[in-house]
Each structure stands twice: as C-alpha cells, then as structure tokens.
Design a protein around this motif. Structure first.
Motif, PDB file in Angstrom:
ATOM      1  N   ALA A 111      -3.126   7.203  27.634  1.00 11.52           N
ATOM      2  CA  ALA A 111      -4.422   7.745  27.717  1.00 11.52           C
ATOM      3  C   ALA A 111      -5.373   7.218  26.469  1.00 11.52           C
ATOM      4  CB  ALA A 111      -3.862   9.250  26.679  1.00 11.52           C
ATOM      5  N   ARG A 112      -4.907   6.180  26.110  1.00  9.38           N
ATOM      6  CA  ARG A 112      -5.592   5.300  25.098  1.00  9.38           C
ATOM      7  C   ARG A 112      -6.070   4.001  25.695  1.00  9.38           C
ATOM      8  NH1 ARG A 112      -1.429   4.715  22.039  1.00  9.38           N
ATOM      9  NH2 ARG A 112      -2.059   5.657  20.273  1.00  9.38           N
ATOM     10  N   THR A 113      -5.197   3.911  26.935  1.00  9.06           N
ATOM     11  CA  THR A 113      -5.791   3.066  28.059  1.00  9.06           C
ATOM     12  C   THR A 113      -6.881   3.124  29.018  1.00  9.06           C
ATOM     13  OG1 THR A 113      -3.860   1.675  28.084  1.00  9.06           O
ATOM     14  CG2 THR A 113      -4.793   1.008  29.595  1.00  9.06           C
ATOM     15  N   HIS A 114      -7.108   4.507  28.714  1.00 11.60           N
ATOM     16  CA  HIS A 114      -7.925   5.368  30.149  1.00 11.60           C
ATOM     17  C   HIS A 114      -8.037   6.670  29.760  1.00 11.60           C
ATOM     18  CE1 HIS A 114      -5.838   3.150  33.713  1.00 11.60           C
ATOM     19  NE2 HIS A 114      -4.927   3.430  32.675  1.00 11.60           N
ATOM     20  N   ILE A 171       4.354   8.115  34.142  1.00 12.37           N
ATOM     21  CA  ILE A 171       3.803   9.056  33.275  1.00 12.37           C
ATOM     22  C   ILE A 171       2.175   8.687  33.873  1.00 12.37           C
ATOM     23  CG2 ILE A 171       2.625   9.292  30.821  1.00 12.37           C
ATOM     24  CD1 ILE A 171       5.319   8.285  29.816  1.00 12.37           C
ATOM     25  N   GLN A 172       1.626   7.606  33.709  1.00  9.29           N
ATOM     26  CA  GLN A 172       0.821   7.392  34.501  1.00  9.29           C
ATOM     27  C   GLN A 172       0.033   7.589  35.445  1.00  9.29           C
ATOM     28  OE1 GLN A 172      -2.570   3.542  33.477  1.00  9.29           O
ATOM     29  NE2 GLN A 172      -1.685   3.575  35.923  1.00  9.29           N
ATOM     30  N   PRO A 186      -1.912  -0.733  32.312  1.00 10.78           N
ATOM     31  CA  PRO A 186      -1.422  -1.767  31.429  1.00 10.78           C
ATOM     32  C   PRO A 186       0.147  -2.235  30.936  1.00 10.78           C
ATOM     33  CG  PRO A 186      -1.187   1.010  30.077  1.00 10.78           C
ATOM     34  CD  PRO A 186      -1.628   1.188  31.691  1.00 10.78           C
ATOM     35  N   VAL A 187       0.299  -2.701  31.819  1.00 12.60           N
ATOM     36  CA  VAL A 187       1.551  -2.997  32.041  1.00 12.60           C
ATOM     37  C   VAL A 187       1.949  -4.458  32.570  1.00 12.60           C
ATOM     38  CG1 VAL A 187       3.129  -0.847  31.594  1.00 12.60           C
ATOM     39  CG2 VAL A 187       2.488  -1.974  33.638  1.00 12.60           C
ATOM     40  N   PRO A 188       2.745  -5.518  32.073  1.00 14.69           N
ATOM     41  CA  PRO A 188       2.391  -6.761  33.570  1.00 14.69           C
ATOM     42  C   PRO A 188       3.015  -6.338  34.600  1.00 14.69           C
ATOM     43  CG  PRO A 188       4.238  -6.850  31.561  1.00 14.69           C
ATOM     44  CD  PRO A 188       3.478  -5.766  31.430  1.00 14.69           C
ATOM     45  N   PHE A 189       2.534  -7.157  36.171  1.00 16.17           N
ATOM     46  CA  PHE A 189       2.660  -6.848  37.531  1.00 16.17           C
ATOM     47  C   PHE A 189       4.389  -7.371  37.701  1.00 16.17           C
ATOM     48  CE2 PHE A 189      -1.305  -5.859  39.196  1.00 16.17           C
ATOM     49  CZ  PHE A 189      -1.368  -4.972  38.916  1.00 16.17           C
ATOM     50  N   LEU A 190       5.380  -6.515  37.903  1.00 14.74           N
ATOM     51  CA  LEU A 190       6.800  -7.389  38.594  1.00 14.74           C
ATOM     52  C   LEU A 190       6.546  -8.757  39.638  1.00 14.74           C
ATOM     53  CD1 LEU A 190       9.997  -7.325  39.047  1.00 14.74           C
ATOM     54  CD2 LEU A 190       9.028  -5.397  40.995  1.00 14.74           C
ATOM     55  N   ASP A 191       6.815  -9.901  39.436  1.00 17.59           N
ATOM     56  CA  ASP A 191       7.256 -11.208  39.730  1.00 17.59           C
ATOM     57  C   ASP A 191       8.726 -10.720  40.292  1.00 17.59           C
ATOM     58  OD1 ASP A 191       7.128 -13.514  40.729  1.00 17.59           O
ATOM     59  OD2 ASP A 191       6.047 -14.156  38.851  1.00 17.59           O
TER      60      ASP A 191
END
Length: 391
Positions: free
Chosen positions: A21-24, A269-270, A282-287
């Motif tokens: 919620a904070r991010t969006h 959750i998002q 708001p997270v790193p993508f999987l590499d």
C-alpha cells in the motif's frame, strides 16, 4: 483505487501488505486494520495510514492503544470477534486481506463474504476448518477468494484463462524447511530455536514450525482442494529447496506450467490487490542466470509424518481436517513453549485423529464443537507425553 481491510496488520503478512500500500499510494487505500495485542506497532500504522476503522483482540489492548494515541484511534473501533467482523464488513472496503493466524478469522471471513467483499486469503485454517462452508457462501454471494499463500497464488496464476478440463494435477512445492534431509531419529533433540531458522522464507513462528514439520504443506493440500476443486489424488507435493518455483500445474497433455519468482510475500499480496491487472512490484526481479540449480525431490514421508496425516484427513473429509488443524495448533504451541518435543507434534495429531469418529460438519456450530473437543483432546495428549518424557 482498491480500498482494503487487513486482518492481522501487525504480523508478517500484514506488514508486507502495508508495504504494498505504501508503494502504491495512488492505487491502494487502507480503510480498516485489525491486530491482536501489538499496541506499539498498531499505533505507528494508524498514524501513517489513518484508517477509518480499527480493531484489537481485547479491551485491554484497545485501552492501551487509545492511551498511546491520546484518543480514539479511528471513527470505528472494536474488539474481539465482533471487532474483526466490523472491520471485515466495513461499507467502504472492497478487499479484505485475511492475514490473522489461527482460527479466529473464520467468523470475519464469513462476515466479509456476506457483505460482498473480495477475499484475499492468507489464513490456511479458514479453509482447512470450514472449506465447504466458506466456498459455498462465496459462490452464493458471487464473491472471489484470491489466494495469497505463495503456492496457491502461483497455481491461480498458472490456471489463469484455462478450462478445468485441461488440468491433470496440481503440484505444490515445499522448501523442505530447516530439517530437510534429516532422519526422524535426528529430529528428536531439535529445539524451537532450531526449527525457527527457515532457510528461504521469513514468517511468523507458528507457520515456520509448520514448515519444519511439513504440516504447512499438508494444510496447503487441503486448502488447494477447496480453492481449486481438486481431489487429494490429484494434488502432489514436491520438495524444491530453492523456493524459486512456487508451484506448478500439469495439463492433460503432460505440459507443466510453473510460476517462478523471488521469495517475497509482497508479490502474491500485490497480485491479489491488483487482480486482474498487473502492477510494477517494489522487489528485485528474479535473475535465473544466478541460479546454479533447481532441484525437485520426493518428500520424506516417514521422517515428516504430518504431511501424510493431512492427506488422510482430506481423504476422510467431514470433521477430520478440523481435528488435524486444532491438534496441530495445540501441539505446535506446546513445542514453542518447550513442553513438547519436535517429533511429538505428529504423535499428538495422530492420536487425536485416531480418537475421533469423523462426522458431518455442515454448520459453524459443528465446526466449533469439533474444534473445542480436538483442542481439549490434544492438550490432554500433549500433557501425557510431557509427563512421560519427564519420567
């Protein structure tokens, strides 16, 4: 704008939801929040998000919250189950995230369904205890239940746009917990501190112990049955230590569709908040180039008997999953308090299940009655094992 209520806002799922919620801020409004007794965390959340409705587990916690804030925390405030239901059915709420642990959230989820709210479900016990009651109520009201557990969320994504006739089986992945590869004999002396060291996920204590015993995966098998209408014989579990593949579905032609991602609960959750849309995360993508291997193994059924007990409960249906869930909660609590050994957890559950004759559980009164009996039975069994171990 998605207007949300969070049941269990100060726990690990709840705080991750508030981070989404904070991010969006332009997409998510926090209308109502409920917590147990963590007054300090709740006060901070209220000051930041300014919810219109707030609930706490009891009057003492609410009094402390009012004192901490210097006045009423919101336009509407309540306590206990009644307060949870007020939060869950608030007229301004669109989505109710059920992130509170244990069985306390069942009434609130049914209140939310009756009020026509979309359910974002992160509480396994709701469907394990009363899957038929909850899913029937949701169908009657035309309410969607969106899974937030990473495994069921992954399956929901894999099934998106697919007809039921295409599906052969569901494949839930399990990390294996902190004791993967250890034999039953090796587990007799492990402590709660050992069991709380999960290798890939940061979770609350109860669910972390469930992961260590594999009961968490057993509860997820039962949950998957109710969410996706699949029998136990078409729900499989594989141990995947890397926790990169969150779950898979196998189609009738043998094709397997997997959902992969980093181990961060903000993603499922998002997904539930945004559905059917997708938002930036708001997270790193999987590499994948940094992953040296993706392993998949058969569960160690004999060393971790809780998983088999869950399958037995699901196959029996009726009231046995209620007994499984209640006895597990009692046994895990006793283990965390240092009164019961790790390998005694499945023993308590198995003995409680053996002592119970499965019966219909078509109403909430039935569910509560069986739940009370199972808790009392499990507490008596745990006390007997504790006494036996001390002699």
């Amino acid at each position: 704008m998605k207007r949300i209520a969070i049941l269990g806002s100060t726990g690990s799922i709840g705080t991750s939801a508030l981070d989404v919620a904070r991010t969006h801020k332009d997409r998510v409004e926090v209308v109502a929040i409920a917590a147990a007794t963590n007054v300090a965390a709740m006060a901070k959340q209220i000051l930041e998000f300014r919810p219109r409705a707030v609930a706490m587990a009891n009057g003492e916690a609410m009094d402390k919250l009012v004192a901490a804030l210097g006045g009423s925390p919101a336009e509407i405030s309540g306590v206990g189950n009644e307060g949870l239901c007020e939060i869950a059915s608030h007229p301004d709420v669109d989505i109710v995230l059920c992130a509170s642990s244990g069985t306390a959230a069942l009434d609130a989820v049914l209140c939310a369904i009756d009020a026509g709210k979309t359910i974002a479900l992160a509480n396994k016990e709701v469907l394990v205890m009363a899957g038929g009651i909850v899913t029937d109520a949701a169908k009657k009201k035309g309410v969607a239940i969106l899974p937030v557990d990473s495994e069921h969320n992954a399956i929901h994504q894999c099934l998106h746009g697919r007809a039921n006739g295409e599906l052969r089986r569901l494949i839930l992945t399990a990390s294996g917990g902190p004791f993967r590869g250890r034999s039953l004999g090796d587990l007799e002396k492990v402590t709660a501190a050992d069991a709380l060291k999960h290798p890939t996920w940061q979770m609350g204590p109860k669910i972390t112990i469930d992961s260590a015993t594999l009961m968490n995966k057993g509860l997820e098998v039962i949950e998957a049955h109710w969410l996706f209408g699949m029998p136990a014989s078409r729900i499989d579990v594989v141990v995947h230590p890397q926790s990169i593949v969150h779950s898979m579905v196998e189609l009738k032609d043998g094709s397997i569709i997997a959902q992969m991602g980093i181990t961060d609960m903000r993603l499922p959750i998002q997904y539930a908040f945004a559905y059917p849309d997708r938002w930036d995360a708001p997270v790193p993508f999987l590499d994948l180039t940094k992953q040296t291997a993706l392993e998949f193994h058969e569960p160690a059924w004999d060393d971790f008997p809780c998983l088999r007990l869950a399958y037995l409960a699901l196959e029996a249906e009726r009231s046995l999953p209620i007994v499984l869930n209640a006895a597990n909660e009692v046994a895990v609590s006793s283990f965390l308090e240092g009164r019961l050994g790790f390998t005694h957890i499945p023993r308590v559950i198995a003995q409680a299940m053996d002592a119970h004759t499965p019966e219909p559980a078509a109403t909430l009164a039935d569910v509560r009655r069986v739940d009370r009996w199972a808790r009392a039975q499990a507490a008596e069994l745990a006390a007997g094992i504790e006494l036996e171990s001390s002699q």
